[in-house]
Design an enzyme around this catalytic site. Structure first.
Site, PDB file in Angstrom:
ATOM      1  N   ILE A 109      -3.426  -9.185  -7.034  1.00  0.00           N
ATOM      2  CA  ILE A 109      -2.714  -8.730  -8.237  1.00  0.00           C
ATOM      3  C   ILE A 109      -1.557  -9.676  -8.535  1.00  0.00           C
ATOM      4  CG2 ILE A 109      -1.311  -6.869  -9.222  1.00  0.00           C
ATOM      5  CD1 ILE A 109      -2.978  -4.907  -7.488  1.00  0.00           C
ATOM      6  N   ARG A 185      -7.292   0.344   3.272  1.00  0.00           N
ATOM      7  CA  ARG A 185      -7.796   1.335   4.222  1.00  0.00           C
ATOM      8  C   ARG A 185      -8.875   0.699   5.090  1.00  0.00           C
ATOM      9  NH1 ARG A 185      -9.231   7.536   2.950  1.00  0.00           N
ATOM     10  NH2 ARG A 185     -10.019   6.703   1.019  1.00  0.00           N
ATOM     11  N   VAL A 222       3.248  -0.204  -6.723  1.00  0.00           N
ATOM     12  CA  VAL A 222       1.846  -0.416  -7.094  1.00  0.00           C
ATOM     13  C   VAL A 222       0.940  -0.109  -5.895  1.00  0.00           C
ATOM     14  CG1 VAL A 222       0.173  -2.118  -7.946  1.00  0.00           C
ATOM     15  CG2 VAL A 222       2.557  -2.195  -8.744  1.00  0.00           C
ATOM     16  N   GLY A 223       1.384  -0.515  -4.712  1.00  0.00           N
ATOM     17  CA  GLY A 223       0.587  -0.327  -3.489  1.00  0.00           C
ATOM     18  C   GLY A 223       0.242   1.147  -3.298  1.00  0.00           C
ATOM     19  N   ASN A 224      -0.995   1.406  -2.965  1.00  0.00           N
ATOM     20  CA  ASN A 224      -1.468   2.802  -2.875  1.00  0.00           C
ATOM     21  C   ASN A 224      -1.271   3.422  -1.502  1.00  0.00           C
ATOM     22  OD1 ASN A 224      -2.392   3.499  -5.455  1.00  0.00           O
ATOM     23  ND2 ASN A 224      -4.101   2.057  -5.227  1.00  0.00           N
ATOM     24  N   ASP A 252      -4.267   3.250 -15.616  1.00  0.00           N
ATOM     25  CA  ASP A 252      -5.056   4.435 -15.975  1.00  0.00           C
ATOM     26  C   ASP A 252      -4.877   4.752 -17.463  1.00  0.00           C
ATOM     27  OD1 ASP A 252      -5.735   4.851 -13.181  1.00  0.00           O
ATOM     28  OD2 ASP A 252      -3.654   5.443 -12.941  1.00  0.00           O
ATOM     29  N   HIS A 280      -1.980   8.978  -9.112  1.00  0.00           N
ATOM     30  CA  HIS A 280      -2.909   7.856  -9.301  1.00  0.00           C
ATOM     31  C   HIS A 280      -4.050   8.028  -8.289  1.00  0.00           C
ATOM     32  CE1 HIS A 280      -4.386   3.841 -10.072  1.00  0.00           C
ATOM     33  NE2 HIS A 280      -4.280   3.554  -8.788  1.00  0.00           N
TER      34      HIS A 280
HETATM   35  N1  LIG Z   1      -1.393   1.582  -8.958  1.00  0.00           N
HETATM   36  C1  LIG Z   1      -2.436   0.936  -9.447  1.00  0.00           C
HETATM   37  O1  LIG Z   1      -2.810   1.100 -10.606  1.00  0.00           O
HETATM   38  C2  LIG Z   1      -3.203  -0.020  -8.577  1.00  0.00           C
HETATM   39  C3  LIG Z   1      -4.293  -0.735  -9.106  1.00  0.00           C
HETATM   40  C4  LIG Z   1      -4.969  -1.639  -8.300  1.00  0.00           C
HETATM   41  C5  LIG Z   1      -4.570  -1.828  -6.976  1.00  0.00           C
HETATM   42  N2  LIG Z   1      -3.521  -1.094  -6.485  1.00  0.00           N
HETATM   43  C6  LIG Z   1      -3.050  -1.269  -5.099  1.00  0.00           C
HETATM   44  O2  LIG Z   1      -2.265  -2.446  -5.039  1.00  0.00           O
HETATM   45  C7  LIG Z   1      -2.234  -2.922  -3.693  1.00  0.00           C
HETATM   46  C8  LIG Z   1      -2.435  -4.431  -3.658  1.00  0.00           C
HETATM   47  O3  LIG Z   1      -3.669  -4.768  -4.219  1.00  0.00           O
HETATM   48  P1  LIG Z   1      -4.202  -6.291  -4.160  1.00  0.00           P
HETATM   49  O4  LIG Z   1      -5.527  -6.281  -4.835  1.00  0.00           O
HETATM   50  O5  LIG Z   1      -3.156  -7.244  -4.621  1.00  0.00           O
HETATM   51  O6  LIG Z   1      -4.416  -6.424  -2.593  1.00  0.00           O
HETATM   52  P2  LIG Z   1      -4.515  -7.747  -1.698  1.00  0.00           P
HETATM   53  O7  LIG Z   1      -5.084  -7.295  -0.400  1.00  0.00           O
HETATM   54  O8  LIG Z   1      -5.151  -8.868  -2.432  1.00  0.00           O
HETATM   55  O9  LIG Z   1      -2.982  -8.152  -1.490  1.00  0.00           O
HETATM   56  C9  LIG Z   1      -2.086  -7.374  -0.766  1.00  0.00           C
HETATM   57  C10 LIG Z   1      -1.114  -8.329  -0.113  1.00  0.00           C
HETATM   58  O10 LIG Z   1      -0.057  -7.547   0.437  1.00  0.00           O
HETATM   59  C11 LIG Z   1       0.296  -8.150   1.672  1.00  0.00           C
HETATM   60  N3  LIG Z   1       1.008  -7.166   2.470  1.00  0.00           N
HETATM   61  C12 LIG Z   1       0.503  -6.238   3.314  1.00  0.00           C
HETATM   62  N4  LIG Z   1       1.504  -5.555   3.886  1.00  0.00           N
HETATM   63  C13 LIG Z   1       2.658  -6.069   3.395  1.00  0.00           C
HETATM   64  C14 LIG Z   1       4.019  -5.787   3.608  1.00  0.00           C
HETATM   65  N5  LIG Z   1       4.406  -4.847   4.475  1.00  0.00           N
HETATM   66  N6  LIG Z   1       4.938  -6.498   2.929  1.00  0.00           N
HETATM   67  C15 LIG Z   1       4.561  -7.437   2.069  1.00  0.00           C
HETATM   68  N7  LIG Z   1       3.285  -7.777   1.828  1.00  0.00           N
HETATM   69  C16 LIG Z   1       2.347  -7.082   2.484  1.00  0.00           C
HETATM   70  C17 LIG Z   1      -1.017  -8.607   2.259  1.00  0.00           C
HETATM   71  O11 LIG Z   1      -0.829  -9.628   3.221  1.00  0.00           O
HETATM   72  C18 LIG Z   1      -1.734  -9.140   1.011  1.00  0.00           C
HETATM   73  O12 LIG Z   1      -1.442 -10.508   0.792  1.00  0.00           O
HETATM   74  C19 LIG Z   1      -3.294  -2.099  -2.953  1.00  0.00           C
HETATM   75  O13 LIG Z   1      -2.641  -1.073  -2.240  1.00  0.00           O
HETATM   76  C20 LIG Z   1      -4.120  -1.505  -4.073  1.00  0.00           C
HETATM   77  O14 LIG Z   1      -4.751  -0.295  -3.680  1.00  0.00           O
HETATM   78  C21 LIG Z   1      -2.833  -0.231  -7.263  1.00  0.00           C
END
Ligand SMILES: NC(=O)c1ccc[n+]([C@@H]2O[C@H](COP(=O)([O-])OP(=O)(O)OC[C@H]3O[C@@H](n4cnc5c(N)ncnc54)[C@H](O)[C@@H]3O)[C@@H](O)[C@H]2O)c1
Length: 440
Positions: A109, A185, A222-224, A252, A280
């Site tokens: 993202i 997960r 954003v992180g779920n 959404d 979400h």
């Molecule tokens: N709210 C929404 O609408 C929505 C939509 C899509 C994805 N998401 C969530 O967003 C999150 C990220 O998605 P993504 O596709 O970028 O994932 P991704 O796996 O490509 O990237 C996540 C990154 O976060 C890093 N990370 C892990 N723990 C960390 C920490 N403690 N501190 C800093 N960085 C850390 C990882 O090393 C990785 O580089 C996921 O939890 C996903 O479920 C939310």
């Protein structure tokens, strides 16, 4: 346009070391060659954000980074280079620089989002920006790659880039914190396990924000699972107003707008007043009762109530899963766009009569939704970073019953993370697995 004019080097190149430091580890260094010699003079923040300097004014060269792993890195690569400016050369039309911290900055993202932030697309073409990028220990090399790409993009508005793995460093003075990084997960992991593992990340990041960020930092989680992560974060940051914390539900909302436009046969800019209520997750409630198409209630335009009640909601909820089947990975570009939308909704006035959805702290809500959770609701902003909840919404039994289900789920999630919010012993009685497919 480059950020500065440089003196061509007579010698081959100036080698720099980019250093990273955190409390637990971590010294990673890399060499970056620059084919140009640059002038350096320590400057105040305001003078750093200003425009270009001619070679005549360039000062003695130096490097802004340290070889000492015990000293924190101040900047990354080319962003360590600063230069003196005469007062009259400062760009009067540029605003004061803002500091934006992004976690999960090496993830998918962020790979879309960071370039939008740096381009001026989010905060405007007169808004210089400092990016502070937080990664995990495992992603530090990738994070460096991200910083290199940002360097090579020569964005005029991008004045500073720092990278690191310690939130107490990376959130320093943050005016915006975009918390994307979270653990996916793992196989066989229960949802309660995910709540705990990611909740710990957001508890720590809440504490760090509380300690070092701007007192008025705006936080978008954003992180779920993002609603409960946002709750954990705000509970661990008591010195920052709870109102400043958001859980991203804008993707959404955008998906709901798209489906309504498709069904009505109109372009999606004709769809307004769409609210996503609740979590979400698959209990989220896309509201077609209050939404409008061409200024008319959706139900007057789409007369197919069966579709609205039985298909529309499910289509919005399952959109992420369908996308994963096609792409083989979860939505990243459209999520980044929705983060941009969420920020722009807070920094620009909401169009007259419209509103936007965001997951916010429920205390004082006018709808009768349980207090002390983070729930997606309709909001308006004057464009000052703040928001007000919209009062003029209506409910019917269909809408209210679904809102209550999402509320039940969030109350259960809250009980499950009580150990992370300072509210005692956690009791996990989650009603079911309602995680959005692929967004886990
Ligand atoms: N709210 C929404 O609408 C929505 C939509 C899509 C994805 N998401 C969530 O967003 C999150 C990220 O998605 P993504 O596709 O970028 O994932 P991704 O796996 O490509 O990237 C996540 C990154 O976060 C890093 N990370 C892990 N723990 C960390 C920490 N403690 N501190 C800093 N960085 C850390 C990882 O090393 C990785 O580089 C996921 O939890 C996903 O479920 C939310």
């Amino acid at each position: 346009m480059a950020v500065a004019e440089f003196i061509p080097s007579s010698s081959s190149s100036l080698t720099k070391k980019a250093s990273f430091y955190s409390s637990q580890l971590s010294y990673v260094s890399t060499k970056i060659s620059h084919q140009r010699r640059l002038s350096f003079k320590p400057l105040s923040r305001t003078s750093q954000i200003c425009c270009s300097v001619t070679s005549k004014e360039a000062q003695a060269p130096t490097v802004g980074q340290t070889d000492d792993p015990k000293k924190k890195s101040e900047c990354y690569g080319v962003f360590c280079l600063t230069y003196d400016l005469k007062a009259e050369e400062e760009t009067s039309s540029w605003k004061k620089m803002i500091t934006v911290s992004v976690s999960g900055a090496a993830g998918m993202i962020a790979n879309h989002l960071l370039f939008k932030l740096a381009s001026g697309e989010v905060f405007g073409p007169d808004q210089p920006i400092a990016l502070r990028l937080l990664g995990s220990e495992r992603s530090i090399q990738a994070l460096e790659g991200v910083a290199m790409e940002l360097e090579d993009s020569l964005y005029p508005l991008l004045r500073e880039v720092n990278i690191g793995i310690d939130p107490y460093e990376v959130f320093q003075d943050a005016e915006w914190a975009l918390l994307i990084g979270a653990k996916p997960r793992g196989p066989g992991m229960e949802r309660a396990g995910l709540l705990d593992i990611n909740g710990q990340i957001f508890a720590e990041q809440g504490k760090a924000l509380n300690a070092v960020a701007s007192r008025n930092v705006k936080v978008i989680v954003v992180g779920n699972p993002c609603n409960t992560n946002a709750l954990i974060c705000l509970k661990n940051a008591p010195n920052i107003p709870a109102k400043n914390f958001h859980a991203l539900t804008r993707l959404d909302e955008n998906r709901a707008k798209c489906q309504l436009a498709l069904k009505a046969g109109v372009f999606y800019d004709k769809v307004s007043n769409v609210t996503i209520w609740g979590n979400h997750s698959t209990t989220q409630v896309p509201d077609f009762l209050n939404a409008k198409i061409n200024g008319l209630p959706v139900k007057e335009v789409i007369k197919d109530t069966k579709w609205l009640e039985e298909e529309f909601t499910v289509k919005v909820q399952k959109r992420g899963g369908v996308l994963i089947q096609k792409w083989g990975r979860s939505s990243a570009a459209s999520t980044a766009v929705s983060i941009v939308d969420a920020i722009r909704s807070l920094v620009t006035p909401t169009p007259e009569g419209d509103w936007f959805s965001t997951g916010v702290y429920t205390n004082g809500n006018p709808y009768g939704i349980a207090e002390d959770i983070v729930f997606s609701m309709p909001c308006r902003s004057k464009g000052d970073g703040d928001y007000e909840l919209v009062k003029e919404v209506i409910f019917d039994d269909y809408l209210w019953n679904r809102i209550k289900k999402s509320e039940d789920e969030l109350l259960a999630e809250k009980r499950c993370v009580a150990h992370l919010t300072g509210e005692g012993i956690a009791v996990c009685d989650l009603p079911g697995d309602t995680m959005l497919p692929g967004e886990m």
